[in-house]
Design a protein around this motif. Sequence first.
Motif, PDB file in Angstrom:
ATOM      1  N   ILE A 221       0.809  -1.234   0.088  1.00  0.00           N
ATOM      2  CA  ILE A 221      -0.071  -0.007   0.060  1.00  0.00           C
ATOM      3  C   ILE A 221       0.927   1.261   0.011  1.00  0.00           C
ATOM      4  N   GLY A 222       0.490   2.333  -0.691  1.00  0.00           N
ATOM      5  CA  GLY A 222       1.194   3.527  -0.731  1.00  0.00           C
ATOM      6  C   GLY A 222       0.524   4.643  -0.743  1.00  0.00           C
ATOM      7  N   PRO A 223       1.006   5.958  -0.900  1.00  0.00           N
ATOM      8  CA  PRO A 223       0.162   7.030  -1.082  1.00  0.00           C
ATOM      9  C   PRO A 223      -0.795   7.252  -2.216  1.00  0.00           C
ATOM     10  N   ALA A 224      -0.328   6.578  -3.280  1.00  0.00           N
ATOM     11  CA  ALA A 224      -1.232   6.864  -4.451  1.00  0.00           C
ATOM     12  C   ALA A 224      -2.565   5.806  -4.517  1.00  0.00           C
ATOM     13  N   ASP A 225      -2.529   4.876  -3.509  1.00  0.00           N
ATOM     14  CA  ASP A 225      -3.871   4.133  -3.492  1.00  0.00           C
ATOM     15  C   ASP A 225      -5.041   4.890  -2.745  1.00  0.00           C
ATOM     16  N   GLY A 226      -4.725   6.022  -2.272  1.00  0.00           N
ATOM     17  CA  GLY A 226      -5.920   6.728  -1.908  1.00  0.00           C
ATOM     18  C   GLY A 226      -6.130   6.499  -0.180  1.00  0.00           C
ATOM     19  N   PRO A 227      -7.283   6.987   0.378  1.00  0.00           N
ATOM     20  CA  PRO A 227      -7.649   6.792   1.704  1.00  0.00           C
ATOM     21  C   PRO A 227      -7.510   5.242   1.880  1.00  0.00           C
ATOM     22  N   CYS A 228      -6.873   4.933   3.024  1.00  0.00           N
ATOM     23  CA  CYS A 228      -6.698   3.392   3.413  1.00  0.00           C
ATOM     24  C   CYS A 228      -8.114   2.851   3.878  1.00  0.00           C
ATOM     25  N   MET A 229      -8.354   1.600   3.259  1.00  0.00           N
ATOM     26  CA  MET A 229      -9.594   0.879   3.530  1.00  0.00           C
ATOM     27  C   MET A 229      -9.186  -0.439   4.137  1.00  0.00           C
ATOM     28  N   ARG A 230      -7.922  -0.898   4.278  1.00  0.00           N
ATOM     29  CA  ARG A 230      -7.675  -2.176   4.869  1.00  0.00           C
ATOM     30  C   ARG A 230      -6.586  -2.144   5.887  1.00  0.00           C
ATOM     31  N   PHE A 231      -6.810  -2.912   6.855  1.00  0.00           N
ATOM     32  CA  PHE A 231      -5.667  -3.097   7.861  1.00  0.00           C
ATOM     33  C   PHE A 231      -4.791  -4.302   7.289  1.00  0.00           C
ATOM     34  N   PHE A 232      -3.140  -4.238   7.619  1.00  0.00           N
ATOM     35  CA  PHE A 232      -2.515  -4.958   7.242  1.00  0.00           C
ATOM     36  C   PHE A 232      -1.731  -5.706   8.417  1.00  0.00           C
ATOM     37  N   MET A 233      -1.606  -6.941   8.635  1.00  0.00           N
ATOM     38  CA  MET A 233      -0.610  -7.534   9.443  1.00  0.00           C
ATOM     39  C   MET A 233       0.332  -8.664   8.719  1.00  0.00           C
ATOM     40  N   VAL A 234       1.687  -8.453   9.126  1.00  0.00           N
ATOM     41  CA  VAL A 234       2.638  -9.334   8.434  1.00  0.00           C
ATOM     42  C   VAL A 234       2.706 -10.638   9.146  1.00  0.00           C
ATOM     43  N   GLN A 235       2.174 -11.590   8.173  1.00  0.00           N
ATOM     44  CA  GLN A 235       2.186 -13.067   8.739  1.00  0.00           C
ATOM     45  C   GLN A 235       3.309 -13.724   8.427  1.00  0.00           C
ATOM     46  N   ARG A 236       3.952 -13.860   7.292  1.00  0.00           N
ATOM     47  CA  ARG A 236       5.525 -14.206   7.092  1.00  0.00           C
ATOM     48  C   ARG A 236       6.110 -13.308   6.169  1.00  0.00           C
ATOM     49  N   GLY A 237       7.563 -13.369   6.127  1.00  0.00           N
ATOM     50  CA  GLY A 237       8.152 -12.534   5.624  1.00  0.00           C
ATOM     51  C   GLY A 237       8.641 -11.116   6.282  1.00  0.00           C
ATOM     52  N   GLU A 238       8.655  -9.918   5.188  1.00  0.00           N
ATOM     53  CA  GLU A 238       8.922  -8.687   5.886  1.00  0.00           C
ATOM     54  C   GLU A 238       8.436  -7.725   4.901  1.00  0.00           C
ATOM     55  N   VAL A 239       7.803  -6.629   5.580  1.00  0.00           N
ATOM     56  CA  VAL A 239       7.428  -5.513   4.696  1.00  0.00           C
ATOM     57  C   VAL A 239       8.266  -4.174   5.119  1.00  0.00           C
ATOM     58  N   GLN A 240       8.697  -3.619   4.267  1.00  0.00           N
ATOM     59  CA  GLN A 240       9.666  -2.551   4.571  1.00  0.00           C
ATOM     60  C   GLN A 240       8.683  -1.059   4.123  1.00  0.00           C
ATOM     61  N   GLY A 241       8.452  -0.277   5.012  1.00  0.00           N
ATOM     62  CA  GLY A 241       8.091   1.039   4.890  1.00  0.00           C
ATOM     63  C   GLY A 241       9.007   2.121   4.757  1.00  0.00           C
ATOM     64  N   GLN A 242       8.659   2.835   3.742  1.00  0.00           N
ATOM     65  CA  GLN A 242       9.574   4.198   3.707  1.00  0.00           C
ATOM     66  C   GLN A 242       8.861   5.315   3.319  1.00  0.00           C
ATOM     67  N   ARG A 243       9.103   6.415   3.991  1.00  0.00           N
ATOM     68  CA  ARG A 243       8.522   7.642   3.893  1.00  0.00           C
ATOM     69  C   ARG A 243       8.468   8.111   2.307  1.00  0.00           C
ATOM     70  N   ALA A 244       7.432   8.302   1.546  1.00  0.00           N
ATOM     71  CA  ALA A 244       7.149   8.733   0.099  1.00  0.00           C
ATOM     72  C   ALA A 244       8.412   9.900  -0.165  1.00  0.00           C
ATOM     73  N   GLY A 245       9.070   9.633  -1.292  1.00  0.00           N
ATOM     74  CA  GLY A 245      10.044  10.408  -1.764  1.00  0.00           C
ATOM     75  C   GLY A 245      11.295  10.691  -1.196  1.00  0.00           C
ATOM     76  N   THR A 246      11.625   9.676  -0.292  1.00  0.00           N
ATOM     77  CA  THR A 246      13.020   9.673   0.222  1.00  0.00           C
ATOM     78  C   THR A 246      13.410   8.223   0.329  1.00  0.00           C
ATOM     79  N   GLY A 247      14.948   8.361   0.681  1.00  0.00           N
ATOM     80  CA  GLY A 247      15.587   7.218   0.571  1.00  0.00           C
ATOM     81  C   GLY A 247      15.989   6.697   2.021  1.00  0.00           C
ATOM     82  N   SER A 248      15.193   7.348   3.061  1.00  0.00           N
ATOM     83  CA  SER A 248      15.622   7.109   4.457  1.00  0.00           C
ATOM     84  C   SER A 248      14.213   6.790   5.050  1.00  0.00           C
ATOM     85  N   ASP A 249      14.423   6.962   6.463  1.00  0.00           N
ATOM     86  CA  ASP A 249      13.200   6.849   7.215  1.00  0.00           C
ATOM     87  C   ASP A 249      12.588   5.467   6.963  1.00  0.00           C
ATOM     88  N   GLN A 250      13.208   4.566   7.005  1.00  0.00           N
ATOM     89  CA  GLN A 250      12.789   3.133   6.731  1.00  0.00           C
ATOM     90  C   GLN A 250      12.476   2.493   7.810  1.00  0.00           C
TER      91      GLN A 250
END
Length: 633
Positions: free
Chosen positions: A51-80
């Motif tokens: 999910i990202g900013p381009a997807d519009g208003p968030c309509m789903r809750f996410f929980m990582v079950q397996r693996g890994e999700v990396q969040g990064q502030r849009a437009g930056t290469g940091s704040d991960q």
Amino acid sequence: MATASPPPLIERALVDFFARHAPFDRMERAHLVMLAGSTRARYYRDGASVIGPADGPCMRFFMVQRGEVQGQRAGTGSDQVALGPGECFPLGALIGARATSSDYRARGDTFCLEFEKQVFDRLLAESEPFRLFCTRRLAHLLEISQSQSRAAALEEAQARQGLTSLLGDLAKRSPVACTPHTPLAEALATMERERIGAILVTDASHAARGIFTERDLLRRVVLDRTPLDVPIERVMTAEPLTLPETATAFDAAMSMALRGIRHIPVTRGEGALAPVIGMVSERDLFALQRVGMRDVARAIRGAGSRAALINAAKAVRMLAGNMQAQGVGNEQLTQLIVALNDSLVARAIELVEGEFDLAGVDWCWIALGSEGRREQTVATDQDNAIIFRTDADAGNRAATADALRQRLLPLARAVNEFLAELGFPLCKGEIMAGNPQWCLSDAEWRARFGDWLRNPTPQALLSGAIFFDLRALAGRTELADILTSWLAEEAPRRQPFLRALAANALAATPPGGLFGALTEHSGIDLKSQGARPIIDAARVLALALGLPATATSQRLRLWATRTGDAPLADAAIQAFQFIQGLRMSRQLRGVADPLAANHIDLGELNELDRRILKEAFRQARKLQDRLRVDFAL
């Protein structure tokens, strides 16, 4: 949007998975069953957008079950931020019915459990544990902020205690290894027998050909349903990062943080053909820091000279930076610094005391201000005093007190000067034991406090903000205990003083309620606008109830026990500790001047920390509102 109920076996598995993670582990089973029936699992390949900013208003809750999700502030290469199994996102966007400001992508093969916003809203309404988890934003955001800041803190940890160790000294055990042709089942059996999370794959010359970790097991074996009889070279990570034995623990820590890995083979010499002599893990580096803390404490206690104690004082700052890099909480980190600083002061007094003849004098060195509250940050000056016992059998108590004072002042001034050498600057306001005004007998201290309590002048209120936070550090500690007990009994009786102290506490105003009025270029004094309103309010609330505690967090906890207002106290404590953490971070980055170390421009903070600071200021204002109610101001 309705979701078909999963088969009973899958539903039970989902309930069990949810129940292993907060806040679901505190929720009623009926809500977990409802949740399992409304949840679906979705697979995301490596690099896929969740999910990202381009997807519009968030309509789903996410929980990582397996693996890994990396969040990064849009437009930056940091704040991960890396989110693993059991971690949820994006709560702020769901609560605010807005688009997320971060781009969340799968790292490796990843499965997420997802349910619709209607289910999220129902849980908010029906489940208190879930609602508290989502709406007590400060605690949750603090946890995420801490994980985000670890890599940045590690960058500042070079040359600090422990991380300068050479990898050759750390990797003392020969690595557990196998050949590229070893069957996968055999390699897994070796890992289980040796109780290790990674096995090295080497060639005949002991050079690293690959590494197989628990993460590889999930991605390339479990998810791909790979047979266990294949050679391990089919599923290993080829050409792993290696470091020579001459590299430092800091080099390893930074490599792990930047690459998201947990194990690094150590080689004798450099290059792809260099033989491997050992392995270091993330756990080894954390253990190294614990050893460092013991070593620093031992160095302070065993310092036999001024030079040795000065070296030990430098190590305290180094250790603080390393502990912050590990993600140690702000309150725990402050307690660590205070405990070591207390040891420094006590040992400094012991080294200096032998130079003076104080036989027959009962005296106590007391800490004031932030030191008295156990809230010292790295850049802090001295606030201290002396209390001594007068001879009750003497015919002229005043003369006796003055005579004892003249014997104690040379010691006090020598200690003040030595503490300055240790990194505690002299107090510009001269609130130090070497000042005759603050080297007083027990009777003189009671008279001084009594005058402040009876006559709440501006000067009395200013003094109260410093001296009411006293605690013993060295000497006859019972002298300070007697004085604080007397204060705890006397202060609640002085309502005019308390009301004036409360009004004075309201003078330090956190930034306005509309945080949007502050731009990224706005400057904030974290001490006077952030920490001070909470410190001052906690002091008044504690004195009004006769509570003997001096630490802000402890004052609020005891106040909540008496009043039953735990939510307000807990939120104020979290706000205070976050602000203290910002101050600490700046000081550990080398901003040693107290004024500069407490000033921050909002543009220096990432979006998440700006949100937390907004909430921290809101909690400070709520605590001040409580003062207005209690004292009719």
